[in-house]
Scaffold this motif. Structure first.
Motif, PDB file in Angstrom:
ATOM      1  N   SER A 119       0.826  -1.207   0.000  1.00 41.58           N
ATOM      2  CA  SER A 119       0.000   0.000   0.000  1.00 41.58           C
ATOM      3  C   SER A 119       0.862   1.261   0.000  1.00 41.58           C
ATOM      4  CB  SER A 119      -0.941   0.008   1.210  1.00 41.58           C
ATOM      5  OG  SER A 119      -0.223   0.031   2.431  1.00 41.58           O
TER       6      SER A 119
ATOM      7  N   THR B 291      -7.075  -5.252   1.535  1.00 46.84           N
ATOM      8  CA  THR B 291      -6.294  -4.448   0.601  1.00 46.84           C
ATOM      9  C   THR B 291      -6.825  -3.027   0.493  1.00 46.84           C
ATOM     10  OG1 THR B 291      -5.706  -6.415  -0.692  1.00 46.84           O
ATOM     11  CG2 THR B 291      -5.494  -4.279  -1.780  1.00 46.84           C
TER      12      THR B 291
ATOM     13  N   ASN C 271      -6.151  -0.446   3.286  1.00 45.33           N
ATOM     14  CA  ASN C 271      -4.847   0.217   3.230  1.00 45.33           C
ATOM     15  C   ASN C 271      -4.785   1.237   2.102  1.00 45.33           C
ATOM     16  OD1 ASN C 271      -3.246  -1.014   5.361  1.00 45.33           O
ATOM     17  ND2 ASN C 271      -3.471  -2.908   4.228  1.00 45.33           N
ATOM     18  N   TRP C 272      -5.316   0.906   0.963  1.00 47.78           N
ATOM     19  CA  TRP C 272      -5.251   1.820  -0.169  1.00 47.78           C
ATOM     20  C   TRP C 272      -5.963   3.134   0.125  1.00 47.78           C
ATOM     21  CZ3 TRP C 272      -6.125  -1.360  -5.312  1.00 47.78           C
ATOM     22  CH2 TRP C 272      -5.091  -2.291  -5.441  1.00 47.78           C
TER      23      TRP C 272
END
Length: 227
Positions: free
Chosen positions: A69, A184, A187-188
């Motif tokens: 990230s 995912t 975090n992005w």
């Protein structure tokens, strides 16, 4: 003996953050090991040592998840700031320099200076690769970290599946699962929010002496000016 203080003085930013990275990585390993052993003990399984924990998917998935990230953030920022600008932000190029810029502005080809890196004066593929090397390396690290996260995450997920007497899943199934994308995208979105906040807040706020800030007395409309 005199070279050491000079080295420290000229590289202390990298050394400070490098030391901070190692300390926090060790702290994460110790805390993660303790957390895993709490879970293992509660389920009647044998605890693991900290050295053994470093090779487990539980530790590796957490590390690679954070790395991918972070490098996504920086690779996107490197490429996006070629074309995108923010009026008044020191994180942006001046508004009249949108795009890849001329050879003269970039000091390449015939405009390379005596102390320019060798690829800057070279032509063809060598110069092209070097001209994009920062973005390429950042993107490559992101992709490798993302791949490592997906592999180690699948192992961790399947361990939990087996503990609950459920069938393990393949890599393709895992990377298209809600569990993977939930981890995912968490975090992005936080990384993208941090970048957007830095770009916007630096228009109006200052940090005296920091190259990430405009000079204290600079106008809010000043763009691409660093303190």
């Amino acid at each position: 003996m005199r070279a050491l203080p000079t080295f420290l003085r000229e590289n202390n930013l990298t050394l400070a953050f490098g030391a901070g990275f190692l300390l926090t990585l060790v702290g994460q390993a110790l805390a993660g090991c303790a957390e895993l052993n709490t879970v293992l003990t509660a389920t009647g399984l044998h605890p693991v040592g900290c050295a053994e924990y470093l090779l487990t998917s539980d530790f590796l998935v957490d590390v690679t998840e954070n790395w991918q990230s972070e490098f996504l953030q920086f690779s996107l920022y490197v490429f996006a700031t070629v074309w995108l600008v923010q009026r008044g932000s020191p994180e942006s190029k001046p508004l009249d320099r949108i795009g890849r810029e001329s050879d003269e502005e970039q000091k390449t080809g015939a405009f390379a200076e005596p102390d320019s890196p060798a690829p800057a004066s070279a032509g063809g593929l060598r110069q092209s690769l070097y001209s994009n090397s920062l973005g390429i390396v950042m993107a490559l690290i992101f992709l490798l970290s993302w791949l490592a996260q997906s592999v180690t995450g699948r192992v961790t997920y399947n361990e939990e599946q087996l503990r609950e007497l459920q069938d393990p899943v393949g890599w393709t199934t895992y990377v298209t699962s809600a569990e993977f994308w939930n981890r995912t995208l968490q975090n992005w979105q936080s990384e993208l929010l941090a970048v957007a906040s830095t770009v916007v807040l630096s228009v109006y706020l200052r940090q005296r002496g920091s190259p990430e800030s405009k000079p204290v007395g600079a106008a809010h409309t000043s763009t691409g000016v660093e303190g």
